[in-house]
Design a protein around this motif. Structure first.
Motif, PDB file in Angstrom:
ATOM      1  N   LYS A 220      47.370  43.247  46.433  1.00 34.62           N
ATOM      2  CA  LYS A 220      46.458  42.029  47.275  1.00 34.62           C
ATOM      3  C   LYS A 220      45.686  40.936  46.152  1.00 34.62           C
ATOM      4  O   LYS A 220      45.597  39.858  46.345  1.00 34.62           O
ATOM      5  CB  LYS A 220      45.374  42.695  48.064  1.00 34.62           C
ATOM      6  CG  LYS A 220      45.949  43.457  49.176  1.00 34.62           C
ATOM      7  CD  LYS A 220      46.510  42.424  50.289  1.00 34.62           C
ATOM      8  CE  LYS A 220      47.144  43.109  51.550  1.00 34.62           C
ATOM      9  NZ  LYS A 220      47.717  42.128  52.542  1.00 34.62           N
ATOM     10  N   LEU A 221      45.231  41.763  45.107  1.00 38.64           N
ATOM     11  CA  LEU A 221      44.565  40.764  44.252  1.00 38.64           C
ATOM     12  C   LEU A 221      45.364  39.890  43.306  1.00 38.64           C
ATOM     13  O   LEU A 221      45.466  38.765  43.117  1.00 38.64           O
ATOM     14  CB  LEU A 221      43.846  41.694  43.161  1.00 38.64           C
ATOM     15  CG  LEU A 221      42.470  41.135  42.222  1.00 38.64           C
ATOM     16  CD1 LEU A 221      41.681  40.471  43.189  1.00 38.64           C
ATOM     17  CD2 LEU A 221      42.215  42.347  41.309  1.00 38.64           C
ATOM     18  N   ALA A 222      46.793  40.155  42.926  1.00 37.12           N
ATOM     19  CA  ALA A 222      47.700  39.706  42.323  1.00 37.12           C
ATOM     20  C   ALA A 222      48.406  38.547  43.128  1.00 37.12           C
ATOM     21  O   ALA A 222      48.589  37.514  42.777  1.00 37.12           O
ATOM     22  CB  ALA A 222      49.035  40.535  41.809  1.00 37.12           C
ATOM     23  N   ASP A 223      48.267  38.746  44.646  1.00 32.34           N
ATOM     24  CA  ASP A 223      48.659  37.822  45.453  1.00 32.34           C
ATOM     25  C   ASP A 223      47.811  36.347  45.270  1.00 32.34           C
ATOM     26  O   ASP A 223      48.528  35.554  45.538  1.00 32.34           O
ATOM     27  CB  ASP A 223      48.735  38.294  47.120  1.00 32.34           C
ATOM     28  CG  ASP A 223      49.947  39.261  47.336  1.00 32.34           C
ATOM     29  OD1 ASP A 223      50.940  38.901  46.712  1.00 32.34           O
ATOM     30  OD2 ASP A 223      49.568  39.902  48.423  1.00 32.34           O
ATOM     31  N   THR A 224      46.682  36.653  44.753  1.00 33.02           N
ATOM     32  CA  THR A 224      45.890  35.465  44.518  1.00 33.02           C
ATOM     33  C   THR A 224      46.243  34.295  43.522  1.00 33.02           C
ATOM     34  O   THR A 224      45.543  33.520  43.285  1.00 33.02           O
ATOM     35  CB  THR A 224      44.384  35.676  44.936  1.00 33.02           C
ATOM     36  OG1 THR A 224      43.876  36.397  43.427  1.00 33.02           O
ATOM     37  CG2 THR A 224      43.978  36.670  45.780  1.00 33.02           C
ATOM     38  N   GLY A 225      46.934  35.170  42.642  1.00 32.24           N
ATOM     39  CA  GLY A 225      47.246  34.579  41.360  1.00 32.24           C
ATOM     40  C   GLY A 225      46.330  34.987  40.118  1.00 32.24           C
ATOM     41  O   GLY A 225      46.279  34.697  38.947  1.00 32.24           O
ATOM     42  N   ALA A 226      45.458  35.980  40.470  1.00 35.36           N
ATOM     43  CA  ALA A 226      44.624  36.566  39.384  1.00 35.36           C
ATOM     44  C   ALA A 226      45.198  37.213  38.512  1.00 35.36           C
ATOM     45  O   ALA A 226      46.330  37.792  38.685  1.00 35.36           O
ATOM     46  CB  ALA A 226      43.498  37.165  40.134  1.00 35.36           C
ATOM     47  N   PHE A 227      44.613  37.254  37.186  1.00 35.56           N
ATOM     48  CA  PHE A 227      45.176  38.391  36.148  1.00 35.56           C
ATOM     49  C   PHE A 227      44.273  39.561  36.546  1.00 35.56           C
ATOM     50  O   PHE A 227      43.222  39.788  36.816  1.00 35.56           O
ATOM     51  CB  PHE A 227      44.591  38.024  34.813  1.00 35.56           C
ATOM     52  CG  PHE A 227      45.504  36.579  34.327  1.00 35.56           C
ATOM     53  CD1 PHE A 227      46.577  36.927  33.622  1.00 35.56           C
ATOM     54  CD2 PHE A 227      45.192  35.366  34.787  1.00 35.56           C
ATOM     55  CE1 PHE A 227      47.182  35.827  33.262  1.00 35.56           C
ATOM     56  CE2 PHE A 227      45.646  34.317  34.344  1.00 35.56           C
ATOM     57  CZ  PHE A 227      47.065  34.415  33.564  1.00 35.56           C
ATOM     58  N   LEU A 228      45.211  40.772  36.285  1.00 41.44           N
ATOM     59  CA  LEU A 228      44.679  42.156  36.311  1.00 41.44           C
ATOM     60  C   LEU A 228      44.590  42.793  34.911  1.00 41.44           C
ATOM     61  O   LEU A 228      45.678  42.921  34.271  1.00 41.44           O
ATOM     62  CB  LEU A 228      45.451  43.012  37.110  1.00 41.44           C
ATOM     63  CG  LEU A 228      45.404  42.753  38.973  1.00 41.44           C
ATOM     64  CD1 LEU A 228      45.984  41.446  39.212  1.00 41.44           C
ATOM     65  CD2 LEU A 228      45.999  43.771  39.669  1.00 41.44           C
ATOM     66  N   CYS A 229      43.472  43.354  34.496  1.00 42.92           N
ATOM     67  CA  CYS A 229      43.139  44.011  33.323  1.00 42.92           C
ATOM     68  C   CYS A 229      43.088  45.333  33.499  1.00 42.92           C
ATOM     69  O   CYS A 229      42.168  45.818  34.070  1.00 42.92           O
ATOM     70  CB  CYS A 229      42.076  43.180  32.603  1.00 42.92           C
ATOM     71  SG  CYS A 229      41.803  43.614  30.751  1.00 42.92           S
ATOM     72  N   PHE A 230      44.163  46.096  32.688  1.00 42.14           N
ATOM     73  CA  PHE A 230      44.340  47.467  32.546  1.00 42.14           C
ATOM     74  C   PHE A 230      43.640  47.969  31.209  1.00 42.14           C
ATOM     75  O   PHE A 230      44.419  47.747  30.261  1.00 42.14           O
ATOM     76  CB  PHE A 230      45.881  47.983  32.888  1.00 42.14           C
ATOM     77  CG  PHE A 230      46.158  47.765  34.089  1.00 42.14           C
ATOM     78  CD1 PHE A 230      46.129  48.837  35.374  1.00 42.14           C
ATOM     79  CD2 PHE A 230      46.660  46.527  34.683  1.00 42.14           C
ATOM     80  CE1 PHE A 230      46.737  48.772  36.520  1.00 42.14           C
ATOM     81  CE2 PHE A 230      47.003  46.402  35.884  1.00 42.14           C
ATOM     82  CZ  PHE A 230      46.963  47.343  36.595  1.00 42.14           C
TER      83      PHE A 230
END
Length: 326
Positions: A220-230
């Motif tokens: 859902k977060l990635a759908d917005t175009g955001a970067f996800l930091c692991f």
């Protein structure tokens, strides 16, 4: 042409190189200092220099120091380490999270909470803008990203204030935005305020995604175009590496490979080899990235390209200043 703002000056994005997206190099958080929690104090610049030099020697070219002012930031010490080791470092303007704000501000008879409560959003925005455009803590060392944070399954009114201030500073300066999510919670809820402030989520990286290994939320977060930091690599006390890698590979399979960042968030002495003989900063580059590449290949994904995207191409896009409209 965009640029990346290092503590030592602005560079072309192509010069960023192999990048850890969320680290801590020197920090003395007042909240933990007052409680004598020594493990949470990275207060020996020489030990930090040794650790950064080891990371540089194994091929890491850039570290993002995510230490904000309310987490005991020392921009001069980190700048000096950058100059001595040749490690490129991106500094952080803005704020961390609410539960730390009971600590006294250095040199003042008030807490961070009292400062934020007594300031308007516009005043806090001007503070963050100054950290990006002029310098942090009167040093002339400029921040290369702006930060806000929220608590565990909660967003307080004061955190909303700092969130709005960081967003408005981003719109005024073009600086990338970093979000602290306590234990990986409230990222989707933060989006409401980002949208209200007119911030494109593609200009935001959301931290601690591996603390909440919920692929539904990640997608859902990635759908917005955001970067996800692991950014919890090597912290097996929270989750085994297999869980982190599974979440990353799932995002890659769904077409979000260009939105993944990785780091270690080494904010404890017990994570640093120079303090405690732990695996330290070289671990991700030397051990974890090859494992990710191998597991990606087994999953039918080009592992070499995945590593290149996560550590080189994606940081280059994420940490580039965007053109300011108007």
């Amino acid at each position: 042409m965009g640029f990346v703002r290092l503590m030592t000056g602005d560079i072309a994005p192509e010069k960023l190189g192999f990048t850890y997206a969320h680290e801590h190099i020197v920090c003395r958080p007042g909240h933990w200092l007052e409680r004598k929690e020594e493990d949470l104090l990275l207060d020996d610049p020489e030990k930090s220099r040794q650790e950064v030099a080891a990371a540089k020697a194994c091929g890491v070219e850039t570290l993002v120091d995510a230490t904000a002012i309310d987490y005991g930031r020392d921009p001069q010490a980190v700048y000096d380490i950058s100059m001595r080791t040749g490690m490129q470092v991106i500094g952080t303007a803005g704020f961390n999270k609410g539960f730390l704000w009971d600590a006294k501000m250095p040199g003042e008879n008030r807490t961070y909470e009292e400062w934020i409560e007594g300031s308007s959003v516009d005043e806090l925005t001007e503070f963050v803008i100054r950290e990006v455009n002029v310098g942090m803590q009167e040093t002339g060392i400029k921040g290369g990203q702006v930060k806000f944070g929220t608590g565990y399954n909660s967003i307080s009114p004061l955190e909303i204030k700092t969130l709005r201030a960081a967003c408005r500073a981003h719109l005024a300066t073009g600086a990338p935005v970093h979000s602290h999510t306590e234990a990986g919670t409230m990222a989707l809820e933060q989006l409401r305020y980002l949208r209200e402030e007119g911030v494109d989520p593609h200009n935001v990286s959301f931290g601690h995604m591996d603390r909440n290994p919920d692929t539904y939320m990640h997608l859902k977060l990635a759908d917005t175009g955001a970067f996800l930091c692991f950014d919890g690599i090597a912290k097996v006390k929270y989750n085994p590496e297999s869980i982190r890698i599974r979440c990353i590979l799932e995002l890659a399979k769904r077409g979000y490979q260009k939105q993944i960042l990785v780091s270690g968030d080494t904010a404890r002495r017990s994570y640093y080899h120079s303090y405690s003989y732990a695996v330290g900063l070289p671990y991700i580059k030397e051990t974890w990235a090859p494992r990710l590449q191998e597991e990606a290949e087994h999953a039918g994904i080009n592992g070499e390209q995945l590593v290149q995207d996560i550590f080189v191409n994606n940081p280059r896009e994420c940490f580039t200043f965007k053109k300011v409209s108007g």
